[in-house]
Scaffold this motif. Structure first.
Motif, mmCIF file in Angstrom:
data_model
loop_
_atom_site.group_PDB
_atom_site.id
_atom_site.type_symbol
_atom_site.label_atom_id
_atom_site.label_comp_id
_atom_site.label_asym_id
_atom_site.label_seq_id
_atom_site.Cartn_x
_atom_site.Cartn_y
_atom_site.Cartn_z
ATOM 1 N N ALA A 192 47.686 35.866 26.841
ATOM 2 C CA ALA A 192 46.295 36.984 26.319
ATOM 3 C C ALA A 192 46.050 36.689 24.883
ATOM 4 O O ALA A 192 45.458 37.452 24.415
ATOM 5 C CB ALA A 192 48.186 38.122 26.276
ATOM 6 N N GLY A 193 47.049 36.304 23.800
ATOM 7 C CA GLY A 193 46.337 35.506 22.850
ATOM 8 C C GLY A 193 45.049 35.298 22.923
ATOM 9 O O GLY A 193 44.211 35.439 22.314
ATOM 10 N N ARG A 194 44.379 34.254 23.673
ATOM 11 C CA ARG A 194 42.700 33.492 23.692
ATOM 12 C C ARG A 194 42.528 34.519 24.291
ATOM 13 O O ARG A 194 40.929 34.524 24.067
ATOM 14 C CB ARG A 194 43.460 32.485 24.302
ATOM 15 C CG ARG A 194 44.452 31.069 24.177
ATOM 16 C CD ARG A 194 44.328 29.770 25.348
ATOM 17 N NE ARG A 194 45.245 28.769 24.749
ATOM 18 C CZ ARG A 194 46.202 29.089 25.157
ATOM 19 N NH1 ARG A 194 46.994 29.262 26.549
ATOM 20 N NH2 ARG A 194 47.355 28.042 24.756
ATOM 21 N N ALA A 195 42.513 35.374 24.839
ATOM 22 C CA ALA A 195 41.601 36.661 25.483
ATOM 23 C C ALA A 195 41.717 37.345 24.030
ATOM 24 O O ALA A 195 40.811 38.218 24.419
ATOM 25 C CB ALA A 195 42.144 36.996 26.863
ATOM 26 N N GLY A 196 42.113 37.822 23.365
ATOM 27 C CA GLY A 196 42.171 38.236 22.432
ATOM 28 C C GLY A 196 43.074 39.378 22.518
ATOM 29 O O GLY A 196 42.348 40.684 21.926
ATOM 30 N N LYS A 207 42.171 49.902 27.154
ATOM 31 C CA LYS A 207 40.578 49.775 27.173
ATOM 32 C C LYS A 207 40.181 47.709 27.158
ATOM 33 O O LYS A 207 39.621 47.152 27.281
ATOM 34 C CB LYS A 207 39.234 49.739 26.122
ATOM 35 C CG LYS A 207 40.644 49.009 24.507
ATOM 36 C CD LYS A 207 40.066 49.522 23.127
ATOM 37 C CE LYS A 207 40.663 49.327 22.281
ATOM 38 N NZ LYS A 207 39.908 49.926 20.695
ATOM 39 N N ALA A 208 42.034 47.663 26.923
ATOM 40 C CA ALA A 208 41.974 45.727 26.631
ATOM 41 C C ALA A 208 43.288 45.355 28.043
ATOM 42 O O ALA A 208 42.550 43.695 28.169
ATOM 43 C CB ALA A 208 42.859 45.301 25.930
ATOM 44 N N ALA A 209 43.054 46.542 29.496
ATOM 45 C CA ALA A 209 43.720 46.176 29.685
ATOM 46 C C ALA A 209 42.469 44.684 31.306
ATOM 47 O O ALA A 209 43.318 43.930 32.032
ATOM 48 C CB ALA A 209 43.687 47.023 30.851
ATOM 49 N N ALA A 210 41.015 45.440 31.863
ATOM 50 C CA ALA A 210 40.982 44.633 32.454
ATOM 51 C C ALA A 210 40.526 43.212 31.702
ATOM 52 O O ALA A 210 40.386 42.807 32.482
ATOM 53 C CB ALA A 210 39.237 45.771 32.382
ATOM 54 N N GLY A 211 40.124 43.493 31.202
ATOM 55 C CA GLY A 211 39.588 41.772 30.185
ATOM 56 C C GLY A 211 40.735 40.690 30.280
ATOM 57 O O GLY A 211 41.019 39.878 30.835
ATOM 58 N N LEU A 212 42.100 41.331 29.612
ATOM 59 C CA LEU A 212 43.353 40.465 30.244
ATOM 60 C C LEU A 212 43.491 40.161 31.639
ATOM 61 O O LEU A 212 43.803 39.486 32.234
ATOM 62 C CB LEU A 212 44.426 41.457 29.681
ATOM 63 C CG LEU A 212 45.894 40.806 29.579
ATOM 64 C CD1 LEU A 212 45.941 38.988 29.186
ATOM 65 C CD2 LEU A 212 47.503 41.600 28.990
ATOM 66 N N GLU A 225 41.618 39.641 33.880
ATOM 67 C CA GLU A 225 40.572 38.917 34.371
ATOM 68 C C GLU A 225 41.027 37.535 33.465
ATOM 69 O O GLU A 225 40.583 36.712 34.975
ATOM 70 C CB GLU A 225 38.791 39.048 33.740
ATOM 71 C CG GLU A 225 37.907 38.221 33.651
ATOM 72 C CD GLU A 225 36.240 39.055 33.510
ATOM 73 O OE1 GLU A 225 35.697 38.354 33.594
ATOM 74 O OE2 GLU A 225 37.032 39.857 33.195
ATOM 75 N N ALA A 226 41.205 37.307 32.739
ATOM 76 C CA ALA A 226 41.047 36.509 31.617
ATOM 77 C C ALA A 226 42.478 36.104 32.273
ATOM 78 O O ALA A 226 42.530 33.912 32.915
ATOM 79 C CB ALA A 226 41.732 36.790 30.257
ATOM 80 N N LEU A 227 43.590 36.010 32.278
ATOM 81 C CA LEU A 227 44.897 35.973 33.394
ATOM 82 C C LEU A 227 44.831 35.302 34.709
ATOM 83 O O LEU A 227 45.405 34.278 35.054
ATOM 84 C CB LEU A 227 46.419 36.873 33.174
ATOM 85 C CG LEU A 227 46.924 37.602 31.775
ATOM 86 C CD1 LEU A 227 47.662 38.693 31.981
ATOM 87 C CD2 LEU A 227 47.133 35.919 31.494
ATOM 88 N N ARG A 228 43.336 35.651 35.761
ATOM 89 C CA ARG A 228 43.422 35.263 36.599
ATOM 90 C C ARG A 228 42.684 33.795 36.650
ATOM 91 O O ARG A 228 42.521 33.328 37.485
ATOM 92 C CB ARG A 228 42.517 36.086 37.722
ATOM 93 C CG ARG A 228 42.785 37.207 37.861
ATOM 94 C CD ARG A 228 42.687 38.663 39.195
ATOM 95 N NE ARG A 228 42.466 39.668 39.995
ATOM 96 C CZ ARG A 228 42.804 40.621 39.329
ATOM 97 N NH1 ARG A 228 42.190 40.826 38.660
ATOM 98 N NH2 ARG A 228 43.833 42.324 39.634
ATOM 99 N N GLU A 229 41.524 33.843 35.848
ATOM 100 C CA GLU A 229 41.031 32.385 35.492
ATOM 101 C C GLU A 229 42.211 31.494 35.178
ATOM 102 O O GLU A 229 41.835 30.551 35.581
ATOM 103 C CB GLU A 229 39.535 33.115 34.583
ATOM 104 C CG GLU A 229 39.112 33.554 34.997
ATOM 105 C CD GLU A 229 37.645 33.853 33.029
ATOM 106 O OE1 GLU A 229 38.626 33.838 32.647
ATOM 107 O OE2 GLU A 229 36.641 34.781 33.911
ATOM 108 N N ARG A 230 43.434 31.941 34.393
ATOM 109 C CA ARG A 230 44.039 30.682 34.141
ATOM 110 C C ARG A 230 44.985 30.452 34.955
ATOM 111 O O ARG A 230 45.967 30.368 35.357
ATOM 112 C CB ARG A 230 44.324 31.246 32.722
ATOM 113 C CG ARG A 230 43.613 30.948 31.877
ATOM 114 C CD ARG A 230 44.881 31.671 30.366
ATOM 115 N NE ARG A 230 43.591 31.324 29.173
ATOM 116 C CZ ARG A 230 42.176 31.861 29.390
ATOM 117 N NH1 ARG A 230 41.967 33.275 29.819
ATOM 118 N NH2 ARG A 230 41.708 31.379 27.245
#
Length: 361
Positions: free
Chosen positions: A313-317, A343-348, A350-355
């Motif tokens: 989550a930190g790497r995703a900002g 506003k940060a939920a969608a990005g998080l 996506e980032a978690l799925r990628e990882r």
């Protein structure tokens, strides 16, 4: 403040002593059980040796029923320049001290609004009070120097000072602490003789409601014995709500459509009032409550899983505002609920799925 005497080395007293000792204050520890004081000293909370003379501040950390006696003893032998207690009830100890005819200019009642289900010095921690309200109940008789010593203690413990009238404090803690504890205990009591098949279905909801019921009953008898009136008044109101709710639920069983409508309206009313009350509970850092979006992640019960999630989550900002864990019944797995800004939920996600994380709706 250079020196302090902590009388009572349980969870609260030892935690305050640890905070003071870490900030260079010489702390002396006393307890009716010398072994408990020695344990607190071994943890780094101070020394169990008696002070050679008066200290700057004496802190009585004992159950409400014993506070007045311990304060009176310390005052009569001139143990300190200032005296305070940290009991969860403020009105009755002061009235007991007044009845003893003591000069209360050197005394102030206080109550740190923090604690744990566990008790004793081994449960103590020097950061127990950080960011938590610490109520001070000065009167017109309270000496300014004593108030300043109390404020210095609160500052050393990194708590937030809140000034209140003693009786107003007792009514407030009855509402936000004492009454909820009894309600939690009554809900948990329903589980004592419940069928095992039903208990195995327990989820996060019942865990949340019953968590505080795990506290030491002996401690709570002391607390409730010192504040019975306000707690009984509140429970009487809860009982009235329960009666109305039971009648509404019975009405929902009626074959008459109009009666069922009355029942539904009654249930809707209690749920609506619950919503209205819940949104008044302060949010993060005591600010107004905010609405966060929840990102749910499935994890295995293995070392390092939580650390990996927070790191990703930190790497995703993304800043995780709050977190909850729901353990799966009978499985070595669980659901981690990450509360974040909408506003940060969608990005998080996506980032978690990628990882490689598995997400749940």
């Amino acid at each position: 403040m250079r020196t302090a005497l902590v009388i009572g080395t349980g969870l609260i007293g030892t935690s305050a002593a640890l905070a003071l000792a870490r900030r260079g204050v010489t702390v002396h520890l006393a307890d009716h059980d010398p072994e408990q004081a020695r344990t607190a000293a071994a943890l780094g909370a101070g020394t169990d040796e008696a002070p050679a003379g008066p200290v700057d501040l004496a802190i009585v950390a004992a159950p409400p029923a014993h506070v007045a006696r311990l304060l009176a003893d310390a005052m009569r032998r001139g143990a300190a320049r200032g005296y305070l207690d940290v009991a969860s009830v403020k009105g009755s100890p002061r009235r007991e001290l007044e009845a003893l005819g003591l000069d209360l200019s050197a005394y102030i009642g206080t109550h740190p609004m923090s604690g744990r289900e566990k008790s004793g010095p081994l449960a103590a921690t020097g950061d127990l009070f950080e960011g938590r309200p610490w109520v001070l109940t000065p009167t017109r008789d309270t000496d300014t120097e004593v108030l300043n010593l109390a404020l210095e203690l609160v500052s050393h413990c990194r708590a937030v000072p809140v000034v209140m009238d003693a009786d107003a404090h007792d009514r407030a803690v009855a509402l936000v602490s004492h009454m909820p504890h009894l309600v939690s205990s009554m809900v948990a009591a329903r589980l004592e003789h419940a069928e095992e098949a039903a208990v195995r279905l327990c989820g996060q909801g019942i865990r949340d409601v019953t968590r505080i019921a795990a506290s030491d009953p002996r401690m709570w008898i002391d607390i409730l014995s010192a504040n019975p009136g306000p707690v009984a008044d509140l429970l009487s109101d809860v009982a009235a709500d329960l009666d109305e709710t039971v009648r509404a639920l019975r009405a929902l069983q009626s074959p008459d459509e109009a009666e069922r409508g009355v029942g539904a309206a009654g249930i809707q009313d209690v749920l609506r009032r619950g919503n209205a009350g819940q949104v008044r509970v302060p949010g993060k850092h005591g600010s107004a409550p905010r609405v966060y979006e929840t990102v749910v992640v499935l994890i295995d019960d293995q070392p390092g899983q939580l650390a990996r999630i927070f790191a990703d989550a930190g790497r995703a900002g993304v800043n995780v505002e709050d977190v909850r864990i729901e353990h799966a019944t009978g499985q070595q797995a669980g659901l981690v609920q990450l509360m974040v800004e909408p506003k940060a939920a969608a990005g998080l996600r996506e980032a978690l799925r990628e990882r490689g994380w598995a997400l749940r709706q």
